[in-house]
Design an enzyme around this catalytic site. Structure first.
Site, PDB file in Angstrom:
ATOM      1  N   GLY A  18       0.841  -1.188   0.000  1.00 38.62           N
ATOM      2  CA  GLY A  18       0.000   0.000   0.000  1.00 38.62           C
ATOM      3  C   GLY A  18       0.874   1.235   0.000  1.00 38.62           C
ATOM      4  N   LYS A  19       0.203   2.375   0.067  1.00 39.46           N
ATOM      5  CA  LYS A  19       0.948   3.632   0.003  1.00 39.46           C
ATOM      6  C   LYS A  19       0.881   4.317   1.361  1.00 39.46           C
ATOM      7  CE  LYS A  19      -1.311   5.549  -3.523  1.00 39.46           C
ATOM      8  NZ  LYS A  19      -2.206   4.416  -3.812  1.00 39.46           N
ATOM      9  N   GLY A  20       2.028   4.794   1.813  1.00 37.14           N
ATOM     10  CA  GLY A  20       2.036   5.642   3.003  1.00 37.14           C
ATOM     11  C   GLY A  20       1.977   7.083   2.493  1.00 37.14           C
ATOM     12  N   LYS A  21       2.165   8.037   3.418  1.00 37.05           N
ATOM     13  CA  LYS A  21       2.119   9.442   2.979  1.00 37.05           C
ATOM     14  C   LYS A  21       3.366   9.803   2.192  1.00 37.05           C
ATOM     15  CE  LYS A  21      -1.662  11.054   5.204  1.00 37.05           C
ATOM     16  NZ  LYS A  21      -2.108   9.654   5.373  1.00 37.05           N
ATOM     17  N   PHE A  22       4.480   9.148   2.525  1.00 42.49           N
ATOM     18  CA  PHE A  22       5.749   9.609   1.927  1.00 42.49           C
ATOM     19  C   PHE A  22       6.387   8.562   1.046  1.00 42.49           C
ATOM     20  CE2 PHE A  22       6.356  13.706   3.741  1.00 42.49           C
ATOM     21  CZ  PHE A  22       5.460  13.697   4.806  1.00 42.49           C
ATOM     22  N   GLY A  23       5.613   7.524   0.696  1.00 43.08           N
ATOM     23  CA  GLY A  23       6.220   6.500  -0.159  1.00 43.08           C
ATOM     24  C   GLY A  23       5.362   5.244  -0.113  1.00 43.08           C
ATOM     25  N   ARG A  24       5.911   4.169  -0.618  1.00 43.36           N
ATOM     26  CA  ARG A  24       5.133   2.926  -0.683  1.00 43.36           C
ATOM     27  C   ARG A  24       5.679   1.882   0.275  1.00 43.36           C
ATOM     28  NH1 ARG A  24       2.075   1.898  -5.045  1.00 43.36           N
ATOM     29  NH2 ARG A  24       1.860   3.536  -6.624  1.00 43.36           N
ATOM     30  N   LYS A  40       9.331  -0.206   3.856  1.00 45.50           N
ATOM     31  CA  LYS A  40       8.687   1.087   3.582  1.00 45.50           C
ATOM     32  C   LYS A  40       9.708   1.987   2.918  1.00 45.50           C
ATOM     33  CE  LYS A  40       5.372   2.911   6.004  1.00 45.50           C
ATOM     34  NZ  LYS A  40       4.510   3.587   7.009  1.00 45.50           N
ATOM     35  N   ASP A 134      -0.214   9.269  17.869  1.00 40.25           N
ATOM     36  CA  ASP A 134      -1.137   9.504  16.751  1.00 40.25           C
ATOM     37  C   ASP A 134      -1.893   8.230  16.401  1.00 40.25           C
ATOM     38  OD1 ASP A 134      -0.821  10.551  13.266  1.00 40.25           O
ATOM     39  OD2 ASP A 134      -2.476  10.555  14.679  1.00 40.25           O
ATOM     40  N   LYS A 136      -4.703   6.224  15.342  1.00 36.83           N
ATOM     41  CA  LYS A 136      -6.026   6.210  14.727  1.00 36.83           C
ATOM     42  C   LYS A 136      -6.111   4.935  13.911  1.00 36.83           C
ATOM     43  CE  LYS A 136      -4.622   9.598  11.207  1.00 36.83           C
ATOM     44  NZ  LYS A 136      -3.656  10.595  11.717  1.00 36.83           N
ATOM     45  N   ASN A 139      -3.593   3.720  11.534  1.00 40.50           N
ATOM     46  CA  ASN A 139      -2.228   3.487  12.021  1.00 40.50           C
ATOM     47  C   ASN A 139      -2.146   2.235  12.861  1.00 40.50           C
ATOM     48  OD1 ASN A 139      -1.248   5.776  10.838  1.00 40.50           O
ATOM     49  ND2 ASN A 139      -1.643   7.078  12.613  1.00 40.50           N
ATOM     50  N   ASP A 152       2.438   3.547  13.633  1.00 37.83           N
ATOM     51  CA  ASP A 152       2.355   4.877  13.019  1.00 37.83           C
ATOM     52  C   ASP A 152       3.681   5.597  12.999  1.00 37.83           C
ATOM     53  OD1 ASP A 152       1.787   7.160  15.665  1.00 37.83           O
ATOM     54  OD2 ASP A 152       2.642   5.180  15.727  1.00 37.83           O
ATOM     55  N   THR A 169      -7.143  14.048   9.801  1.00 38.93           N
ATOM     56  CA  THR A 169      -8.400  14.484  10.391  1.00 38.93           C
ATOM     57  C   THR A 169      -8.188  14.932  11.834  1.00 38.93           C
ATOM     58  OG1 THR A 169     -10.483  13.674  11.232  1.00 38.93           O
ATOM     59  CG2 THR A 169      -8.781  12.023  10.905  1.00 38.93           C
TER      60      THR A 169
HETATM   61  C1  LIG Z   1      -4.626  -4.064   0.587  1.00 38.46           C
HETATM   62  O1  LIG Z   1      -4.687  -5.182   1.446  1.00 38.46           O
HETATM   63  C2  LIG Z   1      -3.663  -5.300   2.328  1.00 38.46           C
HETATM   64  C3  LIG Z   1      -3.748  -6.315   3.269  1.00 38.46           C
HETATM   65  C4  LIG Z   1      -2.735  -6.484   4.199  1.00 38.46           C
HETATM   66  C5  LIG Z   1      -1.656  -5.636   4.199  1.00 38.46           C
HETATM   67  C6  LIG Z   1      -0.634  -5.820   5.213  1.00 38.46           C
HETATM   68  N1  LIG Z   1       0.167  -4.835   5.571  1.00 38.46           N
HETATM   69  N2  LIG Z   1       1.025  -5.100   6.513  1.00 38.46           N
HETATM   70  C7  LIG Z   1       2.026  -4.307   6.976  1.00 38.46           C
HETATM   71  N3  LIG Z   1       2.936  -4.830   7.792  1.00 38.46           N
HETATM   72  N4  LIG Z   1       3.854  -3.910   8.122  1.00 38.46           N
HETATM   73  C8  LIG Z   1       3.519  -2.761   7.514  1.00 38.46           C
HETATM   74  C9  LIG Z   1       4.345  -1.504   7.648  1.00 38.46           C
HETATM   75  C10 LIG Z   1       2.356  -2.951   6.770  1.00 38.46           C
HETATM   76  C11 LIG Z   1       1.692  -1.904   6.005  1.00 38.46           C
HETATM   77  O2  LIG Z   1       2.184  -0.776   5.958  1.00 38.46           O
HETATM   78  N5  LIG Z   1       0.556  -2.185   5.394  1.00 38.46           N
HETATM   79  C12 LIG Z   1      -0.213  -1.271   4.678  1.00 38.46           C
HETATM   80  C13 LIG Z   1       0.293  -0.081   4.147  1.00 38.46           C
HETATM   81  C14 LIG Z   1      -0.538   0.754   3.440  1.00 38.46           C
HETATM   82  C15 LIG Z   1      -1.862   0.438   3.253  1.00 38.46           C
HETATM   83  C16 LIG Z   1      -2.352  -0.771   3.785  1.00 38.46           C
HETATM   84  N6  LIG Z   1      -3.661  -1.064   3.533  1.00 38.46           N
HETATM   85  C17 LIG Z   1      -4.397  -2.034   4.166  1.00 38.46           C
HETATM   86  C18 LIG Z   1      -5.807  -2.156   3.696  1.00 38.46           C
HETATM   87  O3  LIG Z   1      -3.953  -2.732   5.041  1.00 38.46           O
HETATM   88  C19 LIG Z   1      -1.532  -1.619   4.512  1.00 38.46           C
HETATM   89  C20 LIG Z   1      -1.552  -4.619   3.252  1.00 38.46           C
HETATM   90  C21 LIG Z   1      -2.561  -4.452   2.310  1.00 38.46           C
END
Ligand SMILES: COc1ccc(/C=N/Nc2[nH]nc(C)c2C(=O)Nc2cccc(NC(C)=O)c2)cc1
Length: 267
Positions: A18-24, A40, A134, A136, A139, A152, A169
């Site tokens: 997924g995408k964070g605020k400052f990268g993927r 990250k 933070d 929420k 996070n 977070d 928010t």
């Molecule tokens: C889109 O469906 C998803 C299902 C599970 C995940 C698992 N993410 N697990 C993580 N473990 N350590 C980190 C750091 C992360 C992480 O940043 N995940 C992440 C990042 C950005 C968006 C999302 N979105 C969701 C729906 O979980 C997950 C990520 C995406």
């Protein structure tokens, strides 16, 4: 043992998470051990643009030092000319937010377990003099066993004031935060109240169309409990003891763990 110097060659990069605020964020495997992590990637130009360099460094030093089952681990980091890479614990379940949106709201037992986990993680952070994580729903991550992880630290490096103006928010911010007053550990107790309400009702308590209305509702602590869903009196009691304007009067983390709603649902 001297700190290992990591590099991109140490990892096989998998699917983007997924995408964070400052990268993927990418799923990745450390080649030698086969250990799965989340990598990250933060773009240096973004960090420089918002002048977040030292804050990012401080946040990374903090998160590396934290060791708690409900705090996502930062195992290490490295950088190349354009990017900073954070080697983070992989939480298979992803964002708690997604589960909340899917189900609308959580059963009381599940909500209580999450609040207890958050309370213990915050008690640990506070004793390490780390506040205001933070917290929420977006996070908060879930591991493969559904255990909550506060995640977070990675990019939430905005200083608090900048965060207000950021697209984030206001819903989770305590009155003293919203007024940009000096704040102390008790802001996290307020946020636990917000989260508990949102877990049980599916929306944060002071949600409003416009930020100015949310601001006004927070300052007034304009708290009301809808008649449906039918939430237990104990849960409402805990929320009411956390969403208190005077930060010194909010239920302490210790007292949260002793609250009847937690005792009934968690032990
Ligand atoms: C889109 O469906 C998803 C299902 C599970 C995940 C698992 N993410 N697990 C993580 N473990 N350590 C980190 C750091 C992360 C992480 O940043 N995940 C992440 C990042 C950005 C968006 C999302 N979105 C969701 C729906 O979980 C997950 C990520 C995406």
């Amino acid at each position: 043992t001297p700190k290992k110097q990591w590099s991109l060659n140490d990892f096989e990069i998998g699917k983007p998470l997924g995408k964070g605020k400052f990268g993927r964020v990418y799923l990745a495997r450390e080649v030698k051990s086969g250990f799965i992590v989340a990598l990250k990637v933060i773009f240096k130009e973004q960090i420089e643009k918002y002048r977040l360099h030292h804050q990012l460094r401080r946040e990374m030093e903090i998160q590396t030092s934290l060791r708690h089952p409900n705090v996502l681990r930062l195992y290490g980091w490295f950088h190349d000319e354009k990017r900073i890479y954070l080697i983070l614990e992989y939480a298979h379940g992803g964002e708690l937010y997604r589960e909340l949106r899917k189900t609308g709201r959580l059963p009381e037992k599940e909500a209580a377990i999450y609040i207890a986990s958050l309370t213990q993680a915050l008690a640990y952070c506070h004793e390490k003099h780390v506040i205001h994580r933070d917290i929420k729903p977006e996070n908060l991550l879930l591991d493969h066993e559904g255990r909550l992880k506060i995640a977070d630290f990675g990019w939430s490096v905005q200083s608090r004031s900048k965060r207000h103006t950021m697209c984030g928010t206001l819903d989770y911010l305590a009155p003293e935060m919203v007024e940009n007053k000096a704040h102390d550990y008790a802001v996290d107790n307020w946020t636990l109240g917000i989260l508990c309400y949102e877990f049980l009702y599916g929306v944060p308590p002071f949600e409003a169309e416009r930020q100015t209305d949310t601001f006004r509702r927070i300052m007034k602590v304009d708290l009301s409990f809808p008649s449906t869903p039918d939430v237990s009196a104990e849960a409402k009691n805990l929320i009411s003891q956390l969403l208190v304007k005077d930060s010194s009067k909010r239920l302490s983390l210790q007292k949260i763990m002793e609250h009847p709603w937690i005792i009934k649902n968690v032990t």
